[in-house]
Write a protein that holds these residues in place. Structure first.
Motif, PDB file in Angstrom:
ATOM      1  N   GLU A  75       0.820  -1.217   0.000  1.00 45.27           N
ATOM      2  CA  GLU A  75       0.000   0.000   0.000  1.00 45.27           C
ATOM      3  C   GLU A  75       0.858   1.274   0.000  1.00 45.27           C
ATOM      4  N   GLU A  76       2.166   1.149   0.184  1.00 45.30           N
ATOM      5  CA  GLU A  76       3.056   2.312   0.197  1.00 45.30           C
ATOM      6  C   GLU A  76       3.733   2.549  -1.150  1.00 45.30           C
ATOM      7  N   ILE A  77       3.549   1.633  -2.085  1.00 48.19           N
ATOM      8  CA  ILE A  77       4.276   1.704  -3.360  1.00 48.19           C
ATOM      9  C   ILE A  77       3.637   2.735  -4.291  1.00 48.19           C
ATOM     10  N   PRO A  78       4.423   3.664  -4.825  1.00 49.61           N
ATOM     11  CA  PRO A  78       3.879   4.632  -5.795  1.00 49.61           C
ATOM     12  C   PRO A  78       3.562   3.945  -7.129  1.00 49.61           C
ATOM     13  N   SER A  79       2.555   4.443  -7.808  1.00 50.79           N
ATOM     14  CA  SER A  79       2.208   3.975  -9.149  1.00 50.79           C
ATOM     15  C   SER A  79       2.423   5.101 -10.146  1.00 50.79           C
ATOM     16  N   VAL A  80       2.791   4.738 -11.355  1.00 49.32           N
ATOM     17  CA  VAL A  80       2.993   5.729 -12.413  1.00 49.32           C
ATOM     18  C   VAL A  80       1.635   6.210 -12.911  1.00 49.32           C
ATOM     19  N   VAL A  81       1.440   7.510 -12.903  1.00 52.76           N
ATOM     20  CA  VAL A  81       0.198   8.115 -13.374  1.00 52.76           C
ATOM     21  C   VAL A  81       0.334   8.551 -14.829  1.00 52.76           C
ATOM     22  N   ALA A  82       1.511   9.074 -15.180  1.00 57.88           N
ATOM     23  CA  ALA A  82       1.707   9.604 -16.528  1.00 57.88           C
ATOM     24  C   ALA A  82       3.185   9.597 -16.881  1.00 57.88           C
ATOM     25  N   ASP A  83       3.464   9.632 -18.183  1.00 55.84           N
ATOM     26  CA  ASP A  83       4.822   9.828 -18.688  1.00 55.84           C
ATOM     27  C   ASP A  83       4.971  11.300 -19.074  1.00 55.84           C
ATOM     28  N   ILE A  84       6.162  11.824 -18.899  1.00 56.07           N
ATOM     29  CA  ILE A  84       6.433  13.223 -19.228  1.00 56.07           C
ATOM     30  C   ILE A  84       7.609  13.283 -20.195  1.00 56.07           C
ATOM     31  N   LEU A  85       7.404  13.947 -21.330  1.00 51.38           N
ATOM     32  CA  LEU A  85       8.463  14.135 -22.310  1.00 51.38           C
ATOM     33  C   LEU A  85       8.697  15.625 -22.494  1.00 51.38           C
ATOM     34  N   ILE A  86       9.946  16.051 -22.368  1.00 47.10           N
ATOM     35  CA  ILE A  86      10.275  17.473 -22.469  1.00 47.10           C
ATOM     36  C   ILE A  86      11.077  17.711 -23.742  1.00 47.10           C
ATOM     37  N   TYR A  87      10.580  18.630 -24.584  1.00 45.75           N
ATOM     38  CA  TYR A  87      11.217  18.951 -25.857  1.00 45.75           C
ATOM     39  C   TYR A  87      11.726  20.392 -25.828  1.00 45.75           C
ATOM     40  N   GLY A  88      12.913  20.592 -26.354  1.00 46.72           N
ATOM     41  CA  GLY A  88      13.474  21.937 -26.443  1.00 46.72           C
ATOM     42  C   GLY A  88      12.869  22.720 -27.589  1.00 46.72           C
ATOM     43  N   LYS A  89      13.268  23.959 -27.682  1.00 48.74           N
ATOM     44  CA  LYS A  89      12.767  24.832 -28.749  1.00 48.74           C
ATOM     45  C   LYS A  89      13.272  24.342 -30.101  1.00 48.74           C
ATOM     46  N   GLN A  90      12.373  24.315 -31.085  1.00 52.08           N
ATOM     47  CA  GLN A  90      12.732  23.922 -32.438  1.00 52.08           C
ATOM     48  C   GLN A  90      12.492  25.099 -33.378  1.00 52.08           C
ATOM     49  N   THR A  91      12.939  24.956 -34.602  1.00 48.17           N
ATOM     50  CA  THR A  91      12.822  26.046 -35.580  1.00 48.17           C
ATOM     51  C   THR A  91      11.380  26.502 -35.742  1.00 48.17           C
ATOM     52  N   ASP A  92      10.475  25.523 -35.778  1.00 46.73           N
ATOM     53  CA  ASP A  92       9.080  25.846 -36.076  1.00 46.73           C
ATOM     54  C   ASP A  92       8.143  25.728 -34.886  1.00 46.73           C
ATOM     55  N   ARG A  93       8.686  25.510 -33.688  1.00 44.73           N
ATOM     56  CA  ARG A  93       7.803  25.424 -32.519  1.00 44.73           C
ATOM     57  C   ARG A  93       8.570  25.707 -31.241  1.00 44.73           C
ATOM     58  N   ASP A  94       7.835  26.200 -30.228  1.00 44.00           N
ATOM     59  CA  ASP A  94       8.442  26.536 -28.944  1.00 44.00           C
ATOM     60  C   ASP A  94       8.705  25.274 -28.120  1.00 44.00           C
ATOM     61  N   ALA A  95       9.476  25.450 -27.047  1.00 40.04           N
ATOM     62  CA  ALA A  95       9.716  24.341 -26.116  1.00 40.04           C
ATOM     63  C   ALA A  95       8.382  23.885 -25.533  1.00 40.04           C
ATOM     64  N   LEU A 135       6.185  20.595 -23.127  1.00 41.17           N
ATOM     65  CA  LEU A 135       6.148  19.389 -22.290  1.00 41.17           C
ATOM     66  C   LEU A 135       4.927  18.579 -22.704  1.00 41.17           C
ATOM     67  N   GLU A 136       5.112  17.282 -22.866  1.00 38.82           N
ATOM     68  CA  GLU A 136       4.000  16.402 -23.205  1.00 38.82           C
ATOM     69  C   GLU A 136       3.721  15.467 -22.023  1.00 38.82           C
ATOM     70  N   LEU A 137       2.516  15.569 -21.500  1.00 35.42           N
ATOM     71  CA  LEU A 137       2.063  14.711 -20.405  1.00 35.42           C
ATOM     72  C   LEU A 137       1.206  13.607 -21.032  1.00 35.42           C
ATOM     73  N   VAL A 138       1.678  12.372 -20.976  1.00 36.68           N
ATOM     74  CA  VAL A 138       1.010  11.259 -21.645  1.00 36.68           C
ATOM     75  C   VAL A 138       0.311  10.398 -20.596  1.00 36.68           C
ATOM     76  N   LEU A 139      -1.002  10.293 -20.710  1.00 33.16           N
ATOM     77  CA  LEU A 139      -1.761   9.496 -19.743  1.00 33.16           C
ATOM     78  C   LEU A 139      -3.012   8.921 -20.406  1.00 33.16           C
ATOM     79  N   LEU A 140      -3.588   7.911 -19.761  1.00 33.07           N
ATOM     80  CA  LEU A 140      -4.776   7.259 -20.313  1.00 33.07           C
ATOM     81  C   LEU A 140      -6.028   8.055 -19.990  1.00 33.07           C
ATOM     82  N   LYS A 141      -6.983   8.026 -20.920  1.00 30.21           N
ATOM     83  CA  LYS A 141      -8.210   8.800 -20.716  1.00 30.21           C
ATOM     84  C   LYS A 141      -9.225   7.953 -19.949  1.00 30.21           C
ATOM     85  N   THR A 142      -8.903   7.706 -18.694  1.00 27.03           N
ATOM     86  CA  THR A 142      -9.803   7.005 -17.781  1.00 27.03           C
ATOM     87  C   THR A 142     -10.617   8.038 -17.010  1.00 27.03           C
TER      88      THR A 142
END
Length: 450
Positions: free
Chosen positions: A306-326, A328-335
């Motif tokens: 009961e003390e073990i953490p569970s993963v809620v979401a994945d996080i991907l961080i992208y830097g600034k690109q030529t055609d888009r700003d920096a 963060l993508e939060l990836v999670l299930l639509k429950t």
């Protein structure tokens, strides 16, 4: 022999074969079309057409052409027919159709009589691949004709066609026979086998389901047939949970990274971000994290479930690109917890992330699979023996308490507990348990399903 049909056709066949060997698929297709104009039912012409279709990844056309070539085949086996069998086996496997691939390579191995080791080696690789379920590796024997039936001649003629690999002709004969007589398990089983080898998965699923529900079928055979049908059938859209990527603007990446690295409710993944690039010509994320449902305990020694953490979401961080700003993508299930998950992240990140700029669907997972799996994140110092003990206890609870009470479409939205003892659901339920056993064997998890 091909020369019996004329020297011109023989030369066209040689010409087309040479063009295929040199990689001129489109040019060869033109030659083969001219060949077939004068000899539409010659196995060589049909097999060369099958090779052209396979080269263009047209599995349906390739299989149909090959089948017609095998149907019209006399005693002699042209090299082009033999080659087409192996090539279509590879094409079927590339599509994820293990049954059809195995069927073609078994046929090729039988025709080779030990003189060609390649199909045997390919079958061996399939049979030893741990990611391929056991049910897809089994050799299905034809059902024999029932004794003393007036339609034995038609039935056995179909099996004779199947024996030389003409499964399409055999299926058509059995379908014609089935339209004239009452349902017979032997007919249905053989049609299920042939349809699977032909790559007609949907039709094979229908036949396996039907065979499993027929009177007079041995229970073990029925359960295996039903399990195979359940494994192969397409899952309805409402049996899946959508995975969504929520995009946030990042005002200050350096400060955000400091918070994510310091906060115990985030954990940096130990993977090379380059492996997660969306496309080859796109830059990968600069960093990847997990977001947990609670902070990671200071130590895993003496940890309780009961003390073990569970993963809620994945996080991907992208830097600034030529055609888009920096971003963060939060990836999670639509429950049901989807909005809560987004809010938890925003509360933790505070003003280090901007507004949501986009939400996009990135995939899906099966509803049942999601309900029966868990994504724990244990402290690094958790003893191995304790890890095993915790995982085994969680798996036992999931199987014995959660799965048994979970309503399922295959049981008409009833749970295994609800249908226990009901003969109407007996084969379906046993098949579902068999699939769980196979999944446990694949993952090397020791659990007694009796």
């Amino acid at each position: 022999p091909l020369l019996a049909h004329g020297a011109r056709l023989a030369l066209l066949a040689l010409h087309a074969d040479l063009q295929l060997r040199l990689g001129g698929v489109d040019v060869a297709a033109t030659t083969i079309a001219a060949f077939q104009t004068g000899a539409p039912s010659i196995p060589v012409a049909l097999s060369l057409s099958a090779i052209v279709a396979a080269s263009k990844s047209d599995a349906e056309a390739a299989c149909e052409k090959l089948q017609r070539s095998l149907e019209y085949l006399d005693k002699e086996m042209p090299q082009s027919v033999y080659a087409a069998i192996g090539l279509i086996g590879r094409l079927m496997l590339s599509r994820g159709d293990v049954l059809a691939a195995r069927g073609h390579w078994i046929l090729q191995a039988n025709l080779a009589g030990g003189q060609d080791k390649e199909p045997i080696e390919l079958l061996s690789r399939l049979n030893t691949a741990p990611e391929i379920p056991l049910l897809l590796k089994e050799d299905h024997s034809y059902a024999d004709c029932p004794a003393d039936v007036p339609w034995a001649g038609e039935f056995n003629a179909a099996l004779k066609s199947a024996g030389r690999g003409a499964w399409l002709a055999a299926t058509e004969s059995l379908e014609s026979l089935a339209a004239k007589i009452a349902d017979q398990p032997a007919l249905v089983k053989n049609m299920a086998i042939f349809r699977g080898w032909l790559g007609n998965t949907k039709e094979a699923v229908v036949a396996w389901h039907k065979y499993a529900a027929m009177d007079g079928v041995d229970q073990d055979d029925a359960v295996e047939a039903e399990a195979l049908a359940q494994m192969l059938e397409d899952k309805p859209d409402d049996d899946e949970i959508v995975e969504v990527s929520v995009l946030f603007a990042i005002p200050d990446m350096d400060k955000l990274m400091e918070v994510l690295l310091a906060h115990r409710q985030f954990s940096k993944m130990s993977v090379d971000p380059r492996q997660l690039a969306e496309e080859e010509d796109q830059p990968p994320p600069k960093a990847v994290f997990w977001m947990l449902d609670r902070p990671i305990p200071e130590t895993g020694v003496g940890l309780k479930r009961e003390e073990i953490p569970s993963v809620v979401a994945d996080i991907l961080i992208y830097g600034k690109q030529t055609d888009r700003d920096a971003r963060l993508e939060l990836v999670l299930l639509k429950t049901d917890d989807f909005d809560d998950g987004k809010q938890v992240f925003k509360d933790l990140a505070g003003d280090l992330v901007g507004d949501i700029t986009e939400e996009k669907t990135t995939g899906s997972v099966e509803l049942i699979a999601n309900a029966l799996t868990w994504r724990w994140h244990l402290p690094n110092d958790t003893p191995n023996e304790l890890r095993t003990e915790l995982v085994d206890a969680e798996h036992r609870e999931v199987m014995l308490e959660k799965w048994t009470t979970l309503p399922q479409k295959r049981l008409d939205e009833k749970s295994p507990v609800d249908v226990s003892g009901d003969e109407t659901y007996r084969v379906r339920l046993l098949a579902m348990i068999l699939l769980l056993e196979i999944a446990a064997d694949t993952s090397s998890r020791d659990f007694n399903f009796d």
